[in-house]
Design a protein around this motif. Sequence first.
Motif, mmCIF file in Angstrom:
data_model
loop_
_atom_site.group_PDB
_atom_site.id
_atom_site.type_symbol
_atom_site.label_atom_id
_atom_site.label_comp_id
_atom_site.label_asym_id
_atom_site.label_seq_id
_atom_site.Cartn_x
_atom_site.Cartn_y
_atom_site.Cartn_z
ATOM 1 N N GLY A 1 0.851 -1.184 0.000
ATOM 2 C CA GLY A 1 0.000 0.000 0.000
ATOM 3 C C GLY A 1 0.879 1.224 0.000
ATOM 4 O O GLY A 1 1.722 1.388 0.880
ATOM 5 N N ASP A 2 0.689 2.067 -1.007
ATOM 6 C CA ASP A 2 1.649 3.122 -1.274
ATOM 7 C C ASP A 2 0.901 4.341 -1.780
ATOM 8 O O ASP A 2 -0.317 4.317 -1.961
ATOM 9 C CB ASP A 2 2.622 2.520 -2.323
ATOM 10 C CG ASP A 2 3.145 3.518 -3.314
ATOM 11 O OD1 ASP A 2 4.148 4.155 -2.997
ATOM 12 O OD2 ASP A 2 2.552 3.654 -4.399
ATOM 13 N N LEU A 3 1.616 5.410 -2.031
ATOM 14 C CA LEU A 3 1.036 6.641 -2.560
ATOM 15 C C LEU A 3 1.567 6.892 -3.966
ATOM 16 O O LEU A 3 2.784 6.844 -4.188
ATOM 17 C CB LEU A 3 1.452 7.822 -1.683
ATOM 18 C CG LEU A 3 0.954 7.809 -0.241
ATOM 19 C CD1 LEU A 3 1.928 8.563 0.650
ATOM 20 C CD2 LEU A 3 -0.423 8.435 -0.153
ATOM 21 N N PHE A 4 0.688 7.173 -4.879
ATOM 22 C CA PHE A 4 1.022 7.623 -6.252
ATOM 23 C C PHE A 4 1.952 6.663 -7.008
ATOM 24 O O PHE A 4 2.736 7.091 -7.836
ATOM 25 C CB PHE A 4 1.688 9.019 -6.244
ATOM 26 C CG PHE A 4 1.205 9.955 -5.179
ATOM 27 C CD1 PHE A 4 -0.144 10.246 -5.061
ATOM 28 C CD2 PHE A 4 2.086 10.547 -4.278
ATOM 29 C CE1 PHE A 4 -0.596 11.107 -4.071
ATOM 30 C CE2 PHE A 4 1.637 11.412 -3.290
ATOM 31 C CZ PHE A 4 0.281 11.694 -3.188
ATOM 32 N N TYR A 5 1.922 5.379 -6.704
ATOM 33 C CA TYR A 5 2.773 4.396 -7.412
ATOM 34 C C TYR A 5 4.271 4.691 -7.222
ATOM 35 O O TYR A 5 5.093 4.308 -8.056
ATOM 36 C CB TYR A 5 2.447 4.352 -8.914
ATOM 37 C CG TYR A 5 1.011 3.934 -9.184
ATOM 38 C CD1 TYR A 5 0.658 2.583 -9.170
ATOM 39 C CD2 TYR A 5 0.019 4.876 -9.423
ATOM 40 C CE1 TYR A 5 -0.656 2.195 -9.395
ATOM 41 C CE2 TYR A 5 -1.299 4.496 -9.652
ATOM 42 C CZ TYR A 5 -1.620 3.156 -9.639
ATOM 43 O OH TYR A 5 -2.918 2.785 -9.859
ATOM 44 N N THR A 6 4.605 5.348 -6.128
ATOM 45 C CA THR A 6 6.024 5.655 -5.893
ATOM 46 C C THR A 6 6.817 4.380 -5.610
ATOM 47 O O THR A 6 8.012 4.308 -5.897
ATOM 48 C CB THR A 6 6.176 6.649 -4.731
ATOM 49 O OG1 THR A 6 5.164 7.637 -4.857
ATOM 50 C CG2 THR A 6 7.537 7.309 -4.722
ATOM 51 N N GLY B 1 -13.784 3.002 3.068
ATOM 52 C CA GLY B 1 -12.995 1.833 3.472
ATOM 53 C C GLY B 1 -11.632 2.185 4.060
ATOM 54 O O GLY B 1 -11.203 3.341 4.048
ATOM 55 N N HIS B 2 -10.946 1.162 4.545
ATOM 56 C CA HIS B 2 -9.622 1.310 5.147
ATOM 57 C C HIS B 2 -8.629 1.818 4.102
ATOM 58 O O HIS B 2 -8.536 1.265 3.013
ATOM 59 C CB HIS B 2 -9.183 -0.052 5.685
ATOM 60 C CG HIS B 2 -7.818 -0.058 6.284
ATOM 61 N ND1 HIS B 2 -7.495 0.675 7.399
ATOM 62 C CD2 HIS B 2 -6.682 -0.707 5.924
ATOM 63 C CE1 HIS B 2 -6.222 0.473 7.690
ATOM 64 N NE2 HIS B 2 -5.707 -0.365 6.823
ATOM 65 N N GLY B 3 -7.932 2.865 4.448
ATOM 66 C CA GLY B 3 -6.914 3.399 3.531
ATOM 67 C C GLY B 3 -7.486 4.311 2.462
ATOM 68 O O GLY B 3 -6.820 4.634 1.488
ATOM 69 N N ARG B 4 -8.728 4.751 2.660
ATOM 70 C CA ARG B 4 -9.389 5.557 1.616
ATOM 71 C C ARG B 4 -8.659 6.863 1.343
ATOM 72 O O ARG B 4 -8.727 7.392 0.234
ATOM 73 C CB ARG B 4 -10.836 5.855 2.011
ATOM 74 C CG ARG B 4 -10.955 6.593 3.342
ATOM 75 C CD ARG B 4 -12.395 6.695 3.799
ATOM 76 N NE ARG B 4 -12.513 7.251 5.139
ATOM 77 C CZ ARG B 4 -12.442 6.546 6.253
ATOM 78 N NH1 ARG B 4 -12.251 5.246 6.200
ATOM 79 N NH2 ARG B 4 -12.560 7.123 7.427
ATOM 80 N N ASN B 5 -7.938 7.396 2.349
ATOM 81 C CA ASN B 5 -7.249 8.675 2.157
ATOM 82 C C ASN B 5 -6.086 8.586 1.178
ATOM 83 O O ASN B 5 -5.713 9.559 0.555
ATOM 84 C CB ASN B 5 -6.716 9.210 3.491
ATOM 85 C CG ASN B 5 -7.851 9.742 4.363
ATOM 86 O OD1 ASN B 5 -8.948 9.977 3.867
ATOM 87 N ND2 ASN B 5 -7.583 9.912 5.644
ATOM 88 N N PHE B 6 -5.489 7.412 1.078
ATOM 89 C CA PHE B 6 -4.322 7.306 0.190
ATOM 90 C C PHE B 6 -4.475 6.223 -0.872
ATOM 91 O O PHE B 6 -3.601 6.041 -1.702
ATOM 92 C CB PHE B 6 -3.036 7.089 0.999
ATOM 93 C CG PHE B 6 -3.173 6.100 2.125
ATOM 94 C CD1 PHE B 6 -3.516 6.526 3.394
ATOM 95 C CD2 PHE B 6 -2.973 4.748 1.895
ATOM 96 C CE1 PHE B 6 -3.657 5.609 4.431
ATOM 97 C CE2 PHE B 6 -3.106 3.828 2.925
ATOM 98 C CZ PHE B 6 -3.454 4.265 4.201
ATOM 99 N N GLY B 7 -5.593 5.493 -0.861
ATOM 100 C CA GLY B 7 -5.767 4.415 -1.829
ATOM 101 C C GLY B 7 -6.603 4.831 -3.028
ATOM 102 O O GLY B 7 -6.887 6.004 -3.240
#
Length: 439
Positions: free
Chosen positions: A123-128, A158-164
């Motif tokens: 689980g990551d941000l922006f495919y970094t 859902g879980h992780g909605r802020n960054f998923g």
Amino acid sequence: MANYALVNCNLIDGKKAGIQPAMTLLIRSGKIFAVGRSEDIKDTSGYKTIDLGGKYVLPGLINAHMHLPLTGKGTKASSAGASQERLLKILKTRIGRSLLLGMMKTNAAAQLHSGVTTCRSMGDLFYTDIKLRNMVNSGKAPGPRLLVSGPIITPTGGHGRNFGVVADSPWEVRRAVRRNIQEQVDVIKIASTGGVTDALKLGEAGRPTMSLEEVTAACVEAHMAGLMVASHAESTEGVRIALKAGVDTIEHGASLDDEMIELFLHNPKSLRGYSSLIPTLYPAITIGNLDSSITYMTDVQIKNSVMVYEGMISGMKTAVKAGIKVGLGTDASTPFVTQYNTWRELEFVIKYAGMSAQRAIDSATRINAEIMGIDDVTGTLEADKASDLIVVQKNPLEDIRSLKEVSMVMHGELFIDKPKFKTIPEVDRAIDSISFMDS
Ligand SMILES: [Zn+2]
């Protein structure tokens, strides 16, 4: 490119139980060429000989569930809420994104220097994480072998909605999976239940949030591309739905009944015919036991955390007994889970789930490699596999804390003598205060 002969070591090879004394490993171009008794491998000409003087060599650790972005320092921004949203806003900018890549590079290096030679980014941000994996693969950044999921796929609320990536309905889920595959992820990560940090009510952590149809859509689409699906699932019903849909690895877990055990062992809808469990005791035990004045967690988060780790421990014990593949991950980046103390998870599974030190090491090496489908490359120390190994002073089978101080790391062609990483003393002190190995 140097070839190495590691002579005179006590070996834990990840295959056989126990220690094999007075052993030699020959390493050629990042691969293990031979393993045998020092008295049988006398000719080490052409190799740079390193006499380990009885130190312990074991396979490099594998962290099967971690996140690369954060250090694990307990801050308000690492739990859900307004400060997390503020941090995300900054990271979304161009400068923010390059800062993020820089932090992830540092974190990957810390994993490697602390003895972890393979990580699965969940689980990551922006495919970094894809960018970083490619940099590591092409030698542009030092780091462990990375298997990455890109952003988590989660439903509205859902879980992780802020960054998923938010997806509702089977077709939206399929599109999200396709997008991640297009971006070249190695594995699909979904959140089919809620989590501790985003639950607002007691008992709500782990509530199923994706329908059987949605999880099935993710699995069908991923499996078509030959990728496994990992699902965040923290309740019995949530795990059941995930297994029925064909999820390959259950992340975290909960207590299991007979139907679920059967599905783990023989899961016709999974990619390989079975599913595995990756518990992560470390964050739940930490949030559940540390004082809210240092974790910034609410009372509900703390109580949900206790509920989740009790379920996780029960599920994990059942799974080990039933012969289900049980791996190991730390969930690094979550509050108080640093990028350099994977050994803590081994300590916690020994103390809380009654695992032997041997079994904990097996989970973190060979079994994790099998679960991730990379056991032909790493996870054990035998000829033809990558030279992914660590050296420690004391016998980890007697005291798992010996893994805290790794004196040498080899990862393929990388050789790190006296590895170094930056520690976060206040986190170490806090975890020491709830560590129970001595009690
Ligand atoms: Zn996680």
